[in-house]
Design a protein around this motif. Structure first.
Motif, PDB file in Angstrom:
ATOM      1  N   GLU A   1      -5.267  22.067   2.444  1.00 33.83           N
ATOM      2  CA  GLU A   1      -5.228  22.684   3.824  1.00 33.83           C
ATOM      3  C   GLU A   1      -3.398  22.709   4.018  1.00 33.83           C
ATOM      4  O   GLU A   1      -2.901  23.764   4.871  1.00 33.83           O
ATOM      5  N   LEU A   2      -2.671  21.875   3.754  1.00 26.11           N
ATOM      6  CA  LEU A   2      -1.018  21.965   3.755  1.00 26.11           C
ATOM      7  C   LEU A   2      -0.530  21.987   2.296  1.00 26.11           C
ATOM      8  O   LEU A   2      -0.838  21.134   1.506  1.00 26.11           O
ATOM      9  N   PRO A   3       0.200  22.709   2.102  1.00 25.41           N
ATOM     10  CA  PRO A   3       0.884  22.853   0.640  1.00 25.41           C
ATOM     11  C   PRO A   3       1.759  21.601   0.732  1.00 25.41           C
ATOM     12  O   PRO A   3       2.497  21.291   1.576  1.00 25.41           O
ATOM     13  N   ALA A   4       1.695  20.906  -0.689  1.00 30.81           N
ATOM     14  CA  ALA A   4       2.565  19.742  -0.799  1.00 30.81           C
ATOM     15  C   ALA A   4       3.974  20.120  -0.560  1.00 30.81           C
ATOM     16  O   ALA A   4       4.660  19.162  -0.115  1.00 30.81           O
ATOM     17  N   ALA A   5       4.486  21.358  -0.905  1.00 25.40           N
ATOM     18  CA  ALA A   5       5.938  21.450  -0.555  1.00 25.40           C
ATOM     19  C   ALA A   5       6.173  21.696   0.876  1.00 25.40           C
ATOM     20  O   ALA A   5       7.601  21.389   1.265  1.00 25.40           O
TER      21      ALA A   5
ATOM     22  N   SER B   1       0.681  -1.095   0.020  1.00 22.12           N
ATOM     23  CA  SER B   1      -0.112   0.118   0.077  1.00 22.12           C
ATOM     24  C   SER B   1       0.769   1.328  -0.037  1.00 22.12           C
ATOM     25  O   SER B   1       1.563   1.269   0.705  1.00 22.12           O
ATOM     26  N   HIS B   2       0.626   1.995  -1.049  1.00 20.93           N
ATOM     27  CA  HIS B   2       1.506   3.351  -1.276  1.00 20.93           C
ATOM     28  C   HIS B   2       0.451   4.423  -1.478  1.00 20.93           C
ATOM     29  O   HIS B   2      -0.540   4.214  -1.852  1.00 20.93           O
ATOM     30  N   THR B   3       0.755   5.589  -0.793  1.00 16.41           N
ATOM     31  CA  THR B   3       0.013   6.868  -1.268  1.00 16.41           C
ATOM     32  C   THR B   3       0.866   7.474  -2.307  1.00 16.41           C
ATOM     33  O   THR B   3       2.164   7.729  -2.270  1.00 16.41           O
ATOM     34  N   GLN B   4       0.112   8.528  -3.041  1.00 14.85           N
ATOM     35  CA  GLN B   4       0.879   9.162  -4.047  1.00 14.85           C
ATOM     36  C   GLN B   4       1.726  10.680  -3.326  1.00 14.85           C
ATOM     37  O   GLN B   4       2.398  11.161  -3.778  1.00 14.85           O
ATOM     38  N   PHE B   5       1.275  10.858  -2.059  1.00 14.18           N
ATOM     39  CA  PHE B   5       1.912  11.647  -1.190  1.00 14.18           C
ATOM     40  C   PHE B   5       2.842  10.899  -0.366  1.00 14.18           C
ATOM     41  O   PHE B   5       2.482   9.858   0.305  1.00 14.18           O
ATOM     42  N   ALA B   6       3.969  11.576   0.139  1.00 10.67           N
ATOM     43  CA  ALA B   6       5.056  10.948   0.806  1.00 10.67           C
ATOM     44  C   ALA B   6       4.552  10.496   2.083  1.00 10.67           C
ATOM     45  O   ALA B   6       5.264   9.633   2.718  1.00 10.67           O
TER      46      ALA B   6
ATOM     47  N   GLY C   1     -17.208 -12.588  -2.256  1.00 14.45           N
ATOM     48  CA  GLY C   1     -17.189 -12.498  -3.698  1.00 14.45           C
ATOM     49  C   GLY C   1     -18.171 -11.542  -4.274  1.00 14.45           C
ATOM     50  O   GLY C   1     -18.426 -11.369  -5.666  1.00 14.45           O
ATOM     51  N   ARG C   2     -18.631 -10.432  -3.567  1.00  8.63           N
ATOM     52  CA  ARG C   2     -19.712  -9.778  -4.025  1.00  8.63           C
ATOM     53  C   ARG C   2     -19.013  -8.380  -4.123  1.00  8.63           C
ATOM     54  O   ARG C   2     -19.879  -7.152  -4.309  1.00  8.63           O
ATOM     55  N   GLY C   3     -17.746  -7.953  -3.866  1.00  7.37           N
ATOM     56  CA  GLY C   3     -17.088  -6.808  -3.771  1.00  7.37           C
ATOM     57  C   GLY C   3     -15.791  -6.688  -4.360  1.00  7.37           C
ATOM     58  O   GLY C   3     -15.238  -7.891  -4.704  1.00  7.37           O
ATOM     59  N   PHE C   4     -15.188  -5.744  -4.277  1.00  7.91           N
ATOM     60  CA  PHE C   4     -13.870  -5.542  -4.844  1.00  7.91           C
ATOM     61  C   PHE C   4     -12.863  -5.024  -3.670  1.00  7.91           C
ATOM     62  O   PHE C   4     -13.474  -4.248  -2.932  1.00  7.91           O
ATOM     63  N   HIS C   5     -11.772  -5.605  -3.375  1.00  7.41           N
ATOM     64  CA  HIS C   5     -10.686  -4.969  -2.488  1.00  7.41           C
ATOM     65  C   HIS C   5      -9.873  -4.100  -3.353  1.00  7.41           C
ATOM     66  O   HIS C   5      -9.309  -4.728  -4.419  1.00  7.41           O
ATOM     67  N   PHE C   6      -9.634  -2.832  -3.110  1.00  7.32           N
ATOM     68  CA  PHE C   6      -8.837  -1.981  -3.797  1.00  7.32           C
ATOM     69  C   PHE C   6      -7.731  -1.207  -3.051  1.00  7.32           C
ATOM     70  O   PHE C   6      -8.050  -1.007  -1.921  1.00  7.32           O
ATOM     71  N   HIS C   7      -6.834  -0.656  -3.702  1.00  8.13           N
ATOM     72  CA  HIS C   7      -5.933   0.188  -2.876  1.00  8.13           C
ATOM     73  C   HIS C   7      -5.781   1.579  -3.807  1.00  8.13           C
ATOM     74  O   HIS C   7      -5.906   1.628  -4.803  1.00  8.13           O
ATOM     75  N   ASN C   8      -6.031   2.462  -2.689  1.00 10.72           N
ATOM     76  CA  ASN C   8      -6.545   3.981  -3.340  1.00 10.72           C
ATOM     77  C   ASN C   8      -5.265   4.765  -2.585  1.00 10.72           C
ATOM     78  O   ASN C   8      -4.929   5.066  -1.866  1.00 10.72           O
ATOM     79  N   PRO C   9      -4.448   5.431  -3.823  1.00  6.56           N
ATOM     80  CA  PRO C   9      -3.113   6.270  -3.680  1.00  6.56           C
ATOM     81  C   PRO C   9      -3.715   7.471  -2.795  1.00  6.56           C
ATOM     82  O   PRO C   9      -2.727   8.053  -2.376  1.00  6.56           O
ATOM     83  N   SER C  10      -4.763   8.008  -2.844  1.00  8.96           N
ATOM     84  CA  SER C  10      -5.176   9.073  -2.114  1.00  8.96           C
ATOM     85  C   SER C  10      -6.115   8.858  -0.782  1.00  8.96           C
ATOM     86  O   SER C  10      -6.998   9.800  -0.289  1.00  8.96           O
ATOM     87  N   GLY C  11      -5.941   7.492  -0.259  1.00  6.91           N
ATOM     88  CA  GLY C  11      -6.845   7.152   0.761  1.00  6.91           C
ATOM     89  C   GLY C  11      -6.321   8.063   1.907  1.00  6.91           C
ATOM     90  O   GLY C  11      -5.217   7.980   2.116  1.00  6.91           O
ATOM     91  N   THR C  12      -7.242   8.377   2.736  1.00  8.20           N
ATOM     92  CA  THR C  12      -6.778   9.222   4.057  1.00  8.20           C
ATOM     93  C   THR C  12      -6.543   8.430   5.364  1.00  8.20           C
ATOM     94  O   THR C  12      -6.000   9.153   6.407  1.00  8.20           O
TER      95      THR C  12
ATOM     96  N   LEU D   1      -0.597  12.778   5.991  1.00  6.09           N
ATOM     97  CA  LEU D   1      -0.968  14.122   5.636  1.00  6.09           C
ATOM     98  C   LEU D   1      -1.687  14.274   4.397  1.00  6.09           C
ATOM     99  O   LEU D   1      -1.794  15.208   3.959  1.00  6.09           O
ATOM    100  N   VAL D   2      -2.236  13.036   3.840  1.00 10.38           N
ATOM    101  CA  VAL D   2      -2.918  13.027   2.512  1.00 10.38           C
ATOM    102  C   VAL D   2      -4.148  13.878   2.592  1.00 10.38           C
ATOM    103  O   VAL D   2      -4.406  14.765   1.698  1.00 10.38           O
ATOM    104  N   GLN D   3      -5.006  13.688   3.819  1.00 11.47           N
ATOM    105  CA  GLN D   3      -6.281  14.814   3.668  1.00 11.47           C
ATOM    106  C   GLN D   3      -5.854  16.069   3.686  1.00 11.47           C
ATOM    107  O   GLN D   3      -6.451  16.745   2.743  1.00 11.47           O
ATOM    108  N   ALA D   4      -4.500  16.624   4.568  1.00  9.85           N
ATOM    109  CA  ALA D   4      -4.538  17.920   4.555  1.00  9.85           C
ATOM    110  C   ALA D   4      -4.028  18.479   3.113  1.00  9.85           C
ATOM    111  O   ALA D   4      -4.315  19.589   2.593  1.00  9.85           O
ATOM    112  N   ILE D   5      -3.154  17.564   2.339  1.00  6.50           N
ATOM    113  CA  ILE D   5      -2.381  17.991   1.390  1.00  6.50           C
ATOM    114  C   ILE D   5      -3.807  18.042   0.112  1.00  6.50           C
ATOM    115  O   ILE D   5      -3.623  18.937  -0.771  1.00  6.50           O
ATOM    116  N   ALA D   6      -4.440  16.908   0.059  1.00  3.95           N
ATOM    117  CA  ALA D   6      -5.411  16.836  -0.768  1.00  3.95           C
ATOM    118  C   ALA D   6      -6.456  17.780  -1.004  1.00  3.95           C
ATOM    119  O   ALA D   6      -7.022  18.378  -1.945  1.00  3.95           O
TER     120      ALA D   6
END
Length: 212
Positions: A28-32, A11-16, A166-177, A20-25
């Motif tokens: 609220e917090l600049p990515a820099a 599991s990885h996020t697109q933010f390091a 069997g009735r759903g999907f498991h997935f990884h979200n790069p911007s999950g909070t 802080l994903v919620q704040a950057i997305a």
């Protein structure tokens, strides 16, 4: 990196900084100001801040390639060389573009991959059953499944498995909070409320990937 106990994929996020994903997305917090930006592999903090919000697709590739995958920005650089991300004359970033992304992972990492310009949720299930993972175009609000879906598409997630019933999907979200939205699951019908009907699939490597 966190390895998922449900599917085994990282599991990885697109933010390091995952916390802080919620704040950057939300702006609220600049990515820099992300203190972990160096871990992304970016050349400098300006490079990180400019690109991180566009790298959901590269993050999905990184997860699909498994524990031996390179850094996020190394994947970004490779994807740019193949045209999977483009930058226009005004500096606007476009991508991930599926066809060159497929060429990239095939040629550099030797991973079997295909573009699906038209794809149903039932076909996603068939691809999973055939041993593939699916990078699916969904609305970014999929991280708020308790709210009505405002649309479809514009963001990418990695679908790795069916749910146990069997009735759903498991997935990884790069911007999950949080952990529950980074390694998430939804009933097929609810996933379909966010799904734009397109994506790409990959056969995950059985050994650590290598590439230049």
């Amino acid at each position: 990196m966190n390895s998922c106990t449900t599917c085994g994929f990282p599991s990885h996020t697109q933010f390091a900084s995952p916390d802080l994903v919620q704040a950057i997305a939300t702006g609220e917090l600049p990515a820099a100001e992300d203190p972990a930006w160096r871990e992304s592999g970016a050349a400098d903090v300006e490079d990180y801040a400019r690109w991180c919000g566009h790298l959901c697709g590269a993050t999905c590739l990184r997860m699909a390639l498994g524990a031996g995958a390179p850094s996020l920005f190394e994947l970004r650089d490779g994807a740019v060389k193949f045209g999977a991300y483009t930058v226009d004359g005004e500096g606007g970033i476009r991508g991930m573009i599926y066809a060159p992304a497929v060429d990239f992972v095939r040629e550099v990492y030797g991973v079997e991959a295909d573009v699906h310009r038209s794809l149903t949720v039932e076909e996603i299930g068939g691809l999973l059953d055939a041993g593939r993972v699916v990078i699916a175009s969904v609305h970014y609000a999929i991280r708020r499944p308790h709210e009505p879906s405002p649309g479809r598409g514009g963001h990418l997630v990695l679908v790795t498995a069916r749910t146990g019933d069997g009735r759903g999907f498991h997935f990884h979200n790069p911007s999950g909070t949080d952990a529950a939205t980074r390694m998430a699951q939804l009933p097929v019908e609810r996933f379909g409320d966010y799904f734009a009907g397109r994506g790409m699939s990959l056969r995950a490597p059985s050994a650590p990937v290598t590439g230049a």
